[in-house]
Scaffold this active site. Structure first.
Site, PDB file in Angstrom:
ATOM      1  N   GLY A  45      20.116  64.731  49.023  1.00 17.61           N
ATOM      2  CA  GLY A  45      19.134  64.026  49.960  1.00 17.61           C
ATOM      3  C   GLY A  45      19.383  64.678  51.502  1.00 17.61           C
ATOM      4  O   GLY A  45      17.588  64.546  52.252  1.00 17.61           O
ATOM      5  N   CYS A  46      19.817  65.425  52.155  1.00 17.84           N
ATOM      6  CA  CYS A  46      20.118  65.528  53.115  1.00 17.84           C
ATOM      7  C   CYS A  46      19.283  68.146  53.377  1.00 17.84           C
ATOM      8  O   CYS A  46      19.780  68.455  54.023  1.00 17.84           O
ATOM      9  CB  CYS A  46      21.062  65.411  54.242  1.00 17.84           C
ATOM     10  SG  CYS A  46      22.506  66.775  53.168  1.00 17.84           S
ATOM     11  N   GLY A  47      19.108  67.951  52.135  1.00 12.68           N
ATOM     12  CA  GLY A  47      19.272  69.361  52.118  1.00 12.68           C
ATOM     13  C   GLY A  47      19.615  70.363  51.185  1.00 12.68           C
ATOM     14  O   GLY A  47      20.304  69.550  50.248  1.00 12.68           O
TER      15      GLY A  47
END
Length: 269
Positions: free
Chosen positions: A115-117
């Site tokens: 989700g953060c990349g």
């Protein structure tokens, strides 16, 4: 008006506050999903403060090695996106074909998508190529502790969003004399730095003498971003890790930590 300008950076929340009696409202920092697309292909989703997103996207592309120069970005568009469960923003970048081909090859070497990349990698080598040592920048010889402390002590007054909500990091560009030239804020320290470096890159001012000041610890990711962009020095209000100091030493970046009040520690020359 751009879509990001219609997405507020702050929101309100009902809270109970002590020592005051009764219920009141407080301001919270907005944290929204920001999807980064390159030539129509989604690359990463970051949680960010919805301000200065064009600078953020360009800074991310440069500091992550997707682009080598700002000129390889032909256009940036920001769009507000609604789904059944979330409201977010999509930033679309049109980039040079050679950069896009390299990006596709890099993506094939990644093991997962979070989700953060794109954070999962198959090996230590996939963390990125070794950073080359930067040439010594002549102005660094005249950088004084007084200049660092002057900038650090002046920074809180320039953190307008953080004054309202108390939960944002800042990345500042500082002249060798300690004058704050630009300040970018975000819920993420990496995002704040990408915004700052992207802004400087768009205005062709990255090569001017100056250093980065962070309201966080000097992590190795931040050092890598600065070195990629040729920044000669970084100062942070907290201490670095040994990995960060080693990376700064190998790269020739002058690293300062615990820069606050009347103290500062220089970790690399």
């Amino acid at each position: 008006m751009r879509h990001e300008d219609r997405t507020p950076a702050l929101s309100t929340c009902a809270v109970d506050r002590w020592p005051q009696d009764g219920q009141t409202t407080d301001l919270l920092a907005a944290e929204v999903p920001v999807a980064l697309e390159f030539n129509g292909i989604s690359h990463a989703v970051m949680l960010a403060t919805p301000q200065d997103l064009e600078a953020f996207a360009l800074g991310f592309a440069l500091t992550e090695g997707i682009l080598d120069t700002p000129a390889q970005c032909y256009g940036i568009e920001v769009e507000l996106v609604h789904t059944d469960s979330v409201q977010g923003l999509t930033v679309r970048l049109e980039i040079a074909a050679a950069c896009f081909q390299r990006l596709k090859l890099q993506r094939r070497s990644l093991a997962g998508n979070t989700g953060c990349g794109l954070c999962g990698v198959e090996s230590l080598a996939a963390l990125g190529p070794p950073l080359l040592a930067m040439p010594r920048q002549p102005w660094l010889a005249a950088l004084t502790v007084d200049a660092l402390l002057r900038a650090s002590n002046a920074l809180p007054e320039r953190q307008l969003l953080n004054q309202a909500c108390g939960s944002l990091h800042a990345a500042a560009w500082v002249s060798p004399q300690g004058k704050l030239l630009e300040v970018m804020e975000d819920v993420g320290r990496h995002n704040a730095l990408d915004k700052l470096l992207g802004y400087r890159a768009r205005h062709n001012t990255l090569q001017e003498p100056g250093f980065v000041l962070m309201t966080s610890r000097a992590s190795h990711e931040l050092i890598r971003k600065c070195v990629r962009m040729g920044v000669g020095a970084m100062a942070a209000i907290s201490a670095p890790t040994d990995f960060a100091v080693d990376m700064a030493t190998r790269s020739g970046l002058q690293l300062w930590g615990l820069v606050r009040g009347q103290r500062a520690v220089r970790y690399t020359a």
